[in-house]
Design a protein around this motif. Structure first.
Motif, PDB file in Angstrom:
ATOM      1  N   VAL A 403       0.864  -1.178   0.000  1.00 31.25           N
ATOM      2  CA  VAL A 403       0.000   0.000   0.000  1.00 31.25           C
ATOM      3  C   VAL A 403       0.899   1.226   0.000  1.00 31.25           C
ATOM      4  O   VAL A 403       1.824   1.321   0.823  1.00 31.25           O
ATOM      5  CB  VAL A 403      -0.931   0.041   1.230  1.00 31.25           C
ATOM      6  CG1 VAL A 403      -1.635   1.387   1.324  1.00 31.25           C
ATOM      7  CG2 VAL A 403      -1.960  -1.086   1.165  1.00 31.25           C
ATOM      8  N   GLU A 405       0.254   5.427  -0.342  1.00 31.92           N
ATOM      9  CA  GLU A 405      -0.679   6.540  -0.491  1.00 31.92           C
ATOM     10  C   GLU A 405      -0.012   7.838  -0.039  1.00 31.92           C
ATOM     11  O   GLU A 405      -0.002   8.159   1.155  1.00 31.92           O
ATOM     12  CB  GLU A 405      -1.954   6.312   0.336  1.00 31.92           C
ATOM     13  CG  GLU A 405      -2.784   5.129  -0.109  1.00 31.92           C
ATOM     14  CD  GLU A 405      -4.042   4.958   0.721  1.00 31.92           C
ATOM     15  OE1 GLU A 405      -4.173   5.672   1.744  1.00 31.92           O
ATOM     16  OE2 GLU A 405      -4.882   4.117   0.362  1.00 31.92           O
ATOM     17  N   VAL A 579       1.358   5.231   9.361  1.00 30.26           N
ATOM     18  CA  VAL A 579       0.444   4.220   9.883  1.00 30.26           C
ATOM     19  C   VAL A 579       0.429   4.275  11.411  1.00 30.26           C
ATOM     20  O   VAL A 579      -0.618   4.415  12.040  1.00 30.26           O
ATOM     21  CB  VAL A 579       0.843   2.814   9.398  1.00 30.26           C
ATOM     22  CG1 VAL A 579       0.005   1.745  10.079  1.00 30.26           C
ATOM     23  CG2 VAL A 579       0.712   2.723   7.879  1.00 30.26           C
ATOM     24  N   GLU A 612      -4.509  -4.703   2.605  1.00 31.75           N
ATOM     25  CA  GLU A 612      -5.741  -3.950   2.431  1.00 31.75           C
ATOM     26  C   GLU A 612      -6.479  -3.770   3.756  1.00 31.75           C
ATOM     27  O   GLU A 612      -7.034  -2.697   4.027  1.00 31.75           O
ATOM     28  CB  GLU A 612      -6.637  -4.658   1.419  1.00 31.75           C
ATOM     29  CG  GLU A 612      -8.016  -4.030   1.238  1.00 31.75           C
ATOM     30  CD  GLU A 612      -7.963  -2.576   0.829  1.00 31.75           C
ATOM     31  OE1 GLU A 612      -8.913  -1.841   1.167  1.00 31.75           O
ATOM     32  OE2 GLU A 612      -6.962  -2.160   0.195  1.00 31.75           O
ATOM     33  N   ARG A 615      -4.706  -1.126   5.823  1.00 32.93           N
ATOM     34  CA  ARG A 615      -4.989   0.186   5.224  1.00 32.93           C
ATOM     35  C   ARG A 615      -6.377   0.667   5.629  1.00 32.93           C
ATOM     36  O   ARG A 615      -6.572   1.830   6.020  1.00 32.93           O
ATOM     37  CB  ARG A 615      -4.905   0.085   3.703  1.00 32.93           C
ATOM     38  CG  ARG A 615      -5.087   1.438   2.978  1.00 32.93           C
ATOM     39  CD  ARG A 615      -5.518   1.250   1.550  1.00 32.93           C
ATOM     40  NE  ARG A 615      -6.877   0.732   1.492  1.00 32.93           N
ATOM     41  CZ  ARG A 615      -7.971   1.484   1.617  1.00 32.93           C
ATOM     42  NH1 ARG A 615      -7.866   2.778   1.808  1.00 32.93           N
ATOM     43  NH2 ARG A 615      -9.162   0.933   1.556  1.00 32.93           N
ATOM     44  N   HIS A 619      -7.441   4.014   7.938  1.00 29.07           N
ATOM     45  CA  HIS A 619      -8.345   5.070   7.477  1.00 29.07           C
ATOM     46  C   HIS A 619      -9.536   5.221   8.423  1.00 29.07           C
ATOM     47  O   HIS A 619      -9.969   6.342   8.713  1.00 29.07           O
ATOM     48  CB  HIS A 619      -8.832   4.760   6.062  1.00 29.07           C
ATOM     49  CG  HIS A 619      -7.886   5.193   4.994  1.00 29.07           C
ATOM     50  ND1 HIS A 619      -7.914   6.455   4.446  1.00 29.07           N
ATOM     51  CD2 HIS A 619      -6.867   4.540   4.377  1.00 29.07           C
ATOM     52  CE1 HIS A 619      -6.969   6.571   3.538  1.00 29.07           C
ATOM     53  NE2 HIS A 619      -6.310   5.416   3.470  1.00 29.07           N
ATOM     54  N   LEU A 630       1.144   7.324   3.681  1.00 28.35           N
ATOM     55  CA  LEU A 630       0.955   5.965   4.183  1.00 28.35           C
ATOM     56  C   LEU A 630       1.696   4.991   3.278  1.00 28.35           C
ATOM     57  O   LEU A 630       1.546   5.038   2.057  1.00 28.35           O
ATOM     58  CB  LEU A 630      -0.528   5.578   4.203  1.00 28.35           C
ATOM     59  CG  LEU A 630      -1.482   6.381   5.082  1.00 28.35           C
ATOM     60  CD1 LEU A 630      -2.897   5.825   4.945  1.00 28.35           C
ATOM     61  CD2 LEU A 630      -1.045   6.328   6.535  1.00 28.35           C
TER      62      LEU A 630
END
Length: 638
Positions: A403, A405, A579, A612, A615, A619, A630
């Motif tokens: 991941v 971002e 994170v 996932e 993540r 969020h 992230l």
């Protein structure tokens, strides 16, 4: 007009909040998506509701007039546009006909528009905001002009703006004109008349015309400011002009990549970005006709209005009218063309012509700003692609999940990752976080990632790679500081400013993987980075490294590495501090071993699903969007 009343829920009369009042009111509700199509859908919804109530013979609907319908449509368009542009969430719309309130003789139409961003304040243009209050609400001058009362209701998770219009039963045209002249000085002229003055307007209305123009331009500037998509700017331009000042509007935009070659009379190759009309069923036909004949404006026209032929082929079922074109120019460059039309006129009033010319300058500035932002975003995206690997290497016997971002979606972030083959039977991985963002971070990433690959492929062990990269960052920082000092000295300064971005601090998790039958051997080192976690096949989680100091801080630092086996079904999780330090209030995501608990909840999932799920949990930890990059890497032995 005096100060605009700002009412909270406790101040709203009972008839506006109590559905159990005598004679149940006629109520309709709908939900609209938070996009530029919402205002048009809201207008259709309100007109349909008023028509249905009239047809069904609802008692309070006997006083509904075309004037009321026009005001209601304009009001709901303002409120929904405000919610979409400034809240960016889905919109809830409610319309209700109420009987006369105690002490009043007229029924009222209540309109309420709710969004799901209650933390954004709605600003009144008549009262300066209190210190620290964000300025997001716009267009409320028109709401106050149209309604007899309005206010704001804050509920958990939503903010609602409501307005009440009188249902006064004025039917005849001469009665409407009389009503307008009598009520103008008491409640302010209707916004549609303020912003679209007709030649019949009396001399005493000039003051209202001027006030309306200033309000319109202020509202337009607020709505257009900060829009970074030129097509959205064109869409907002149409919604602001129609139906206030014109029956239809079209915006052409030059292609900035081709320079939009111009001849002496017009634009060749410009695209028709937006067409808007009060009657939405005419938009497509009007678009087809206008695309055939783009506006051709002589150079002598400058930035002023230039008359164009009426597109009668597209508007054959209505009276002919006047059409004007304006060049959209900013910074000496022509960016496009704005065209407006209004039926039933031989020529536009001078007040409207000048007002739209001022408006077109604001549109041109907004388009220029959007293009500069897009160019910068494109450069940043190209830079980002060059700083990150085009693909993640596949490691035999290992599943991987990733991941990434960046906080700034259009620019390079401070986090980076890499997974690559370092030699026969050896693979390496890295997850890093650079101090700072933007170009400064890009410089460090552009230095660190190639050196990691080079040192690994030269056969250096994990700890040796960390030692050499640390020294490289320190040497580079010294050279940058010397160069900055030389520049300051030439300028007559005393040295490098203390906040000069010459530091090259880097937190890094770097490791090497050697597969073998039944698992893989992992050797890694963690420098100033969140510690990696290993989850067993049974779901037990443990830390997998010892913390060490950041890279680029201490000269001649000696780093150490640790080795362990990752057996079948075991998972290695590596993350950046975006994170672990994700916040909600005073709490962080990793407080109380929150990351370990999140990983334990992923037992039995493959690497992609683990990535996932982590993540999603990050969020969902806060209602606010992440305020840092992230990045997380999951490696799972098959």
């Amino acid at each position: 007009m005096g100060s605009i009343p700002m009412q909270r829920e406790a101040d709203i009369p009972a008839s506006a909040t109590d559905p159990g009042r005598p004679g149940p009111p006629a109520v309709v509700r709908t939900s609209l998506p938070g996009n530029p199509l919402a205002p048009a859908a809201a207008r259709r919804f309100v007109r349909a509701a008023l028509a249905d109530w009239t047809e069904l013979g609802v008692p309070a609907a006997t006083g509904i007039t075309d004037r009321l319908a026009d005001d209601a449509v304009l009001l709901v368009s303002e409120l929904v546009t405000n919610a979409v542009v400034h809240a960016g969430t889905a919109v809830e719309l409610m319309c209700r006909l109420d009987d006369a309130l105690p002490g009043e003789s007229a029924e009222t139409l209540l309109i309420e528009v709710a969004d799901h961003h209650p933390s954004r304040a709605v600003r009144s243009e008549q009262r300066p905001p209190s210190p620290g209050t964000p300025e997001y609400g716009r267009g409320l001058h028109l709401v106050a002009t149209l309604s007899e009362s309005w206010g704001i209701t804050y509920r958990t998770g939503t903010k609602s703006v409501w307005a009440r219009l009188p249902v006064e039963g004025v039917q005849a045209v001469h009665e409407i004109e009389s009503y307008a002249s009598e009520q103008a000085l008491q409640r302010g002229l209707r916004a549609a008349e303020i912003l679209a003055p007709l030649p019949k307007r009396a001399a005493q209305d000039t003051e209202w015309v001027n006030r309306g123009a200033l309000s319109f331009l202020a509202e337009a500037s607020d709505l257009l400011a900060g829009q970074f998509d030129e097509d959205l700017v064109a869409a907002l331009a149409g919604q602001l002009l129609v139906p206030r000042l014109a029956d239809w509007c079209a915006v052409w935009l030059d292609d900035p990549s081709q320079g939009a070659a111009r001849d002496s009379v017009g634009v060749q190759g410009a695209r028709l970005a937006r067409v808007w009309h009060t009657s939405e069923h005419r938009i497509e036909e009007l678009r087809r006709v206008l695309e055939k004949e783009p506006p051709r404006i002589p150079d002598t026209a400058g930035s002023g209005a230039f008359p164009l032929p009426w597109p009668g082929e597209a508007l054959t079922d209505g009276p002919p009218g006047a059409a004007l074109a304006y060049r959209l120019t900013a910074g000496g460059r022509v960016l496009g063309t704005l065209v407006i039309g209004r039926s039933g006129l031989v020529r536009f009033p001078d007040e409207v012509t000048g007002l739209v010319e001022d408006f077109s300058r604001r549109v041109a500035l907004a388009i220029s700003t959007a293009r500069r932002y897009q160019r910068q975003a494109n450069i940043s995206q190209v830079l980002q692609r060059g700083l990150l690997p085009s693909k993640v290497a596949e490691i035999p016997g290992v599943e991987s999940g990733l991941v990434y971002e960046p906080r700034d979606k259009g620019g390079p972030g401070g986090d980076f990752y890499d997974v690559f083959q370092a030699g026969e039977g050896r693979w390496c991985f890295a997850l890093g976080d650079v101090q700072g963002k933007g170009p400064e971070a890009a410089v460090v990433i552009g230095l660190a990632r190639p050196w990691l690959r080079l040192l690994a492929r030269e056969g250096y062990q994990v700890a040796e790679v960390m030692d050499r990269l640390n020294q490289l960052l320190l040497d580079d920082a010294t050279e940058a500081a010397d160069a900055a000092a030389a520049v300051v000295a030439v300028a007559g300064g005393q040295g490098v400013p203390p906040d000069s971005p010459t530091s090259r601090f880097l937190s890094l998790l770097y490791g090497e993987i050697v597969p073998y039958e039944g698992g893989v051997r992992v050797t890694l080192a963690c420098a100033g980075h969140p510690l990696p976690l290993v989850m067993s096949a049974a779901g037990k989680v443990r830390e997998a490294a010892t913390p060490q100091i950041l890279l680029g801080v201490i000269d001649d630092e000696t780093y150490t590495s640790e080795s362990f086996d990752l057996r079948s079904g075991e998972t290695l999780l590596c993350v950046t501090d975006g994170v672990t330090e994700r916040r909600t209030g005073r709490r962080q995501f990793d407080d109380g071993d929150g990351l370990a608990a999140a990983l334990a909840s992923c037992a039995g999932l493959d690497a992609g699903l683990v990535a996932e799920r982590i993540r999603r949990l990050v969020h969902e930890f806060s209602e606010r969007p992440p305020d840092d990059d992230l990045a997380l890497l999951v490696l799972r032995a098959r």
